[in-house]
Design a protein around this motif. Structure first.
Motif, PDB file in Angstrom:
ATOM      1  N   PHE A  48      -7.392  28.166  31.924  1.00 16.15           N
ATOM      2  CA  PHE A  48      -7.023  28.837  30.302  1.00 16.15           C
ATOM      3  C   PHE A  48      -7.882  29.941  30.331  1.00 16.15           C
ATOM      4  CE2 PHE A  48      -5.812  24.409  29.967  1.00 16.15           C
ATOM      5  CZ  PHE A  48      -4.668  24.437  29.422  1.00 16.15           C
ATOM      6  N   THR A  49      -8.516  30.555  31.293  1.00 14.18           N
ATOM      7  CA  THR A  49      -9.505  31.551  30.990  1.00 14.18           C
ATOM      8  C   THR A  49      -9.034  33.019  31.460  1.00 14.18           C
ATOM      9  OG1 THR A  49     -10.667  31.109  33.028  1.00 14.18           O
ATOM     10  CG2 THR A  49     -11.582  30.323  30.829  1.00 14.18           C
ATOM     11  N   SER A  90       1.336  12.541  29.244  1.00 13.34           N
ATOM     12  CA  SER A  90       0.384  11.069  29.340  1.00 13.34           C
ATOM     13  C   SER A  90      -1.008  11.379  30.264  1.00 13.34           C
ATOM     14  CB  SER A  90       1.271  10.145  29.995  1.00 13.34           C
ATOM     15  OG  SER A  90       1.987  10.573  31.193  1.00 13.34           O
ATOM     16  N   GLU A  91      -1.215  12.244  30.802  1.00 15.92           N
ATOM     17  CA  GLU A  91      -2.406  12.563  31.497  1.00 15.92           C
ATOM     18  C   GLU A  91      -2.753  13.894  31.754  1.00 15.92           C
ATOM     19  OE1 GLU A  91      -2.784   8.394  34.568  1.00 15.92           O
ATOM     20  OE2 GLU A  91      -3.081  10.202  35.256  1.00 15.92           O
ATOM     21  N   SER A  92      -3.931  14.436  31.614  1.00 14.38           N
ATOM     22  CA  SER A  92      -4.286  15.766  32.260  1.00 14.38           C
ATOM     23  C   SER A  92      -6.035  15.895  32.378  1.00 14.38           C
ATOM     24  CB  SER A  92      -3.681  16.892  31.224  1.00 14.38           C
ATOM     25  OG  SER A  92      -4.174  18.119  32.068  1.00 14.38           O
ATOM     26  N   GLY A  93      -6.263  16.202  33.380  1.00 12.55           N
ATOM     27  CA  GLY A  93      -7.809  16.273  33.348  1.00 12.55           C
ATOM     28  C   GLY A  93      -8.195  17.129  34.584  1.00 12.55           C
ATOM     29  N   TRP A  94      -9.520  17.248  34.810  1.00 13.91           N
ATOM     30  CA  TRP A  94     -10.294  18.051  35.557  1.00 13.91           C
ATOM     31  C   TRP A  94     -11.522  17.240  36.091  1.00 13.91           C
ATOM     32  CZ3 TRP A  94      -8.434  23.029  36.877  1.00 13.91           C
ATOM     33  CH2 TRP A  94      -9.173  23.700  37.838  1.00 13.91           C
ATOM     34  N   PRO A  95     -11.751  17.140  37.426  1.00 17.53           N
ATOM     35  CA  PRO A  95     -12.915  16.280  37.686  1.00 17.53           C
ATOM     36  C   PRO A  95     -14.169  17.181  37.856  1.00 17.53           C
ATOM     37  CG  PRO A  95     -11.595  17.030  39.783  1.00 17.53           C
ATOM     38  CD  PRO A  95     -11.022  17.416  38.645  1.00 17.53           C
ATOM     39  N   SER A  96     -15.253  16.540  37.746  1.00 12.74           N
ATOM     40  CA  SER A  96     -16.689  17.410  37.597  1.00 12.74           C
ATOM     41  C   SER A  96     -17.353  17.011  38.984  1.00 12.74           C
ATOM     42  CB  SER A  96     -17.363  16.370  36.787  1.00 12.74           C
ATOM     43  OG  SER A  96     -17.655  15.095  37.040  1.00 12.74           O
ATOM     44  N   ALA A  97     -16.627  16.587  39.993  1.00 10.82           N
ATOM     45  CA  ALA A  97     -17.452  16.462  41.452  1.00 10.82           C
ATOM     46  C   ALA A  97     -16.290  15.941  42.359  1.00 10.82           C
ATOM     47  CB  ALA A  97     -18.446  15.569  41.277  1.00 10.82           C
ATOM     48  N   GLY A  98     -16.531  16.304  43.832  1.00 11.01           N
ATOM     49  CA  GLY A  98     -15.816  15.654  44.748  1.00 11.01           C
ATOM     50  C   GLY A  98     -14.767  16.521  45.549  1.00 11.01           C
ATOM     51  N   ASN A  99     -14.544  17.714  44.911  1.00  9.60           N
ATOM     52  CA  ASN A  99     -13.733  18.717  45.931  1.00  9.60           C
ATOM     53  C   ASN A  99     -13.603  20.035  45.334  1.00  9.60           C
ATOM     54  OD1 ASN A  99     -11.556  19.106  47.576  1.00  9.60           O
ATOM     55  ND2 ASN A  99      -9.917  17.954  46.525  1.00  9.60           N
ATOM     56  N   TYR A 118     -19.404  16.369  28.473  1.00 12.96           N
ATOM     57  CA  TYR A 118     -19.097  17.747  27.948  1.00 12.96           C
ATOM     58  C   TYR A 118     -19.207  17.780  26.287  1.00 12.96           C
ATOM     59  CZ  TYR A 118     -16.567  16.976  32.217  1.00 12.96           C
ATOM     60  OH  TYR A 118     -16.407  16.731  33.604  1.00 12.96           O
ATOM     61  N   GLN A 119     -19.583  18.850  25.699  1.00 14.76           N
ATOM     62  CA  GLN A 119     -19.409  18.830  24.260  1.00 14.76           C
ATOM     63  C   GLN A 119     -17.928  19.131  23.851  1.00 14.76           C
ATOM     64  OE1 GLN A 119     -21.963  18.140  22.147  1.00 14.76           O
ATOM     65  NE2 GLN A 119     -22.753  17.524  23.927  1.00 14.76           N
ATOM     66  N   LEU A 120     -17.269  18.281  23.278  1.00 18.34           N
ATOM     67  CA  LEU A 120     -15.765  18.389  22.907  1.00 18.34           C
ATOM     68  C   LEU A 120     -15.421  18.085  21.492  1.00 18.34           C
ATOM     69  CD1 LEU A 120     -14.182  16.674  26.261  1.00 18.34           C
ATOM     70  CD2 LEU A 120     -14.699  19.084  25.697  1.00 18.34           C
ATOM     71  N   ALA A 170     -14.808  21.573  34.637  1.00 17.00           N
ATOM     72  CA  ALA A 170     -14.286  20.330  34.016  1.00 17.00           C
ATOM     73  C   ALA A 170     -14.291  20.687  32.439  1.00 17.00           C
ATOM     74  CB  ALA A 170     -14.744  19.123  34.463  1.00 17.00           C
ATOM     75  N   GLY A 171     -15.573  21.118  31.920  1.00 18.64           N
ATOM     76  CA  GLY A 171     -15.547  21.227  30.410  1.00 18.64           C
ATOM     77  C   GLY A 171     -15.009  22.224  30.015  1.00 18.64           C
ATOM     78  N   THR A 172     -14.945  23.471  30.709  1.00 16.54           N
ATOM     79  CA  THR A 172     -14.062  24.569  30.200  1.00 16.54           C
ATOM     80  C   THR A 172     -12.460  24.243  30.109  1.00 16.54           C
ATOM     81  OG1 THR A 172     -15.497  26.249  31.490  1.00 16.54           O
ATOM     82  CG2 THR A 172     -13.255  26.951  30.949  1.00 16.54           C
TER      83      THR A 172
END
Length: 338
Positions: A216-217, A258-267, A333-335, A275-277
């Motif tokens: 989204f940037t 019903s789901e949406s996200g972004w991982p902080s490690a691993g790939n 994260y600060q959400l 992920a925070g962004t």
């Protein structure tokens, strides 16, 4: 007269802001070690103003802790329970044991199966989804709760064979026989389609896809789909799913993410910063209630995945790093959900 109109406008604006801010929930998975108690997790939701939750199967401790709160719930029927619910008597018992026994829980949706797909290991469940949905729907209707609790299933964009450009979105040919009767069922019962939408996986699996488009940037339009301007991948994926269901009779069918996200490690691209962004910008996008280019001006109910990292999950390493909070209940994260 002008002052009255201004007051009415301010009241409507206040209501709109309140509604939009409450459109974002968080999924609560438990496939991890050292997680807080169920009661502590419910308290964590309440402290952070999170008023929507999804859980992936009936858990008495969670349901007891939810009683009397204002948290609305998506309750899953796990895939391995689908076959048993093709029996009407078993479905009635399931609703009694897991819904009626918790009268102070604000059940909103029942997700009968998650990401059942004729093209992967979940294909063994394909023939059970719709019969189970029908039986659960009848059991809910017989209790007089059909006006309050909607029965659906959680699908995902992996069922699409075409997702670009968004208006050409289409389900794979061997998926249509599975999903079209489900769409008809949802339309007939005024229930939404639940869809798991992950720009992260599209980004990780697509060479040269612009990271800013996924986060989204992007500073402006990235995709011009015959006049529809897309500056983020989430909207494009949502509209591709909408286009696909529209071809099968679901043009007026609401989609709940019903789901949406972004991982902080691993790939690829999986960092705490990215992920925070993603989470911050997705929440902001939902609060604005701007909808998508194909469905503008709508508030899209969306559930972030997930409350905690789940170190015992199978699959890619990145699957273990989607948590918004650490097990000690401190935020990763600060959400702002309020």
């Amino acid at each position: 007269m002008a002052s009255k109109l201004l007051l009415l406008y301010l009241l409507l604006l206040k209501l709109l802001i309140f509604t939009d801010a409450r459109s974002v929930g968080v999924c609560y998975g438990q496939i991890g070690d050292g997680l807080p108690s169920e009661q502590d997790v419910i308290n964590l939701y309440k402290r952070n103003g999170i008023t929507k939750m999804r859980i992936y199967g009936p858990n008495p401790a969670i349901l007891r802790a939810l009683g009397g709160t204002n948290i609305q719930l998506i309750l899953d029927v796990p895939n391995d329970s689908l076959q048993s619910l093709t029996d009407p008597y078993t479905a009635t018992n399931w609703v009694r044991n897991n819904i009626l026994n918790y009268p102070y829980v604000k059940f909103k949706y029942i997700a009968v199966g998650n990401e059942v797909d004729p093209n992967n290991d979940n294909r063994k469940f394909v023939n059970f989804v719709l019969p189970a949905m029908k039986n659960v729907q009848k059991a809910i209707r017989d209790t007089g709760l059909a006006h309050r609790i909607k029965v659906s299933t959680a699908t995902y964009t992996g069922l699409l064979s075409v997702s670009y450009p968004p208006r050409d979105g289409a389900f794979a040919s061997n998926v249509q026989g599975f999903i079209e009767p489900i769409i008809k069922f949802l339309v007939e019962n005024n229930s939404p389609m639940l869809a798991n939408i992950y720009p992260y996986f599209a980004y990780a699996g697509t060479p040269n896809l612009d990271l800013s488009y996924a986060l989204f940037t992007a500073p402006g339009t990235v995709v011009n789909d015959n006049g529809r301007q897309y500056s983020n991948l989430f909207d494009a994926m949502f509209d591709a799913h909408y286009a696909a269901q529209s071809r099968l009779g679901g043009a007026n069918l609401e989609i709940v993410v019903s789901e949406s996200g972004w991982p902080s490690a691993g790939n690829k691209g999986a960092t705490v910063e990215n992920a925070g962004t993603y989470y911050r910008n997705l929440i902001t996008h939902m609060k604005r209630a701007s909808g998508t280019p194909a469905r503008p001006g709508r508030c899209i109910e969306t559930y972030l995945f997930a409350m905690f990292d789940e170190n015992r999950k199978e699959g890619l390493e990145s699957e273990k790093h989607f948590g918004l909070f650490y097990p000690n209940q401190q935020p990763k994260y600060q959400l702002s959900f309020k």
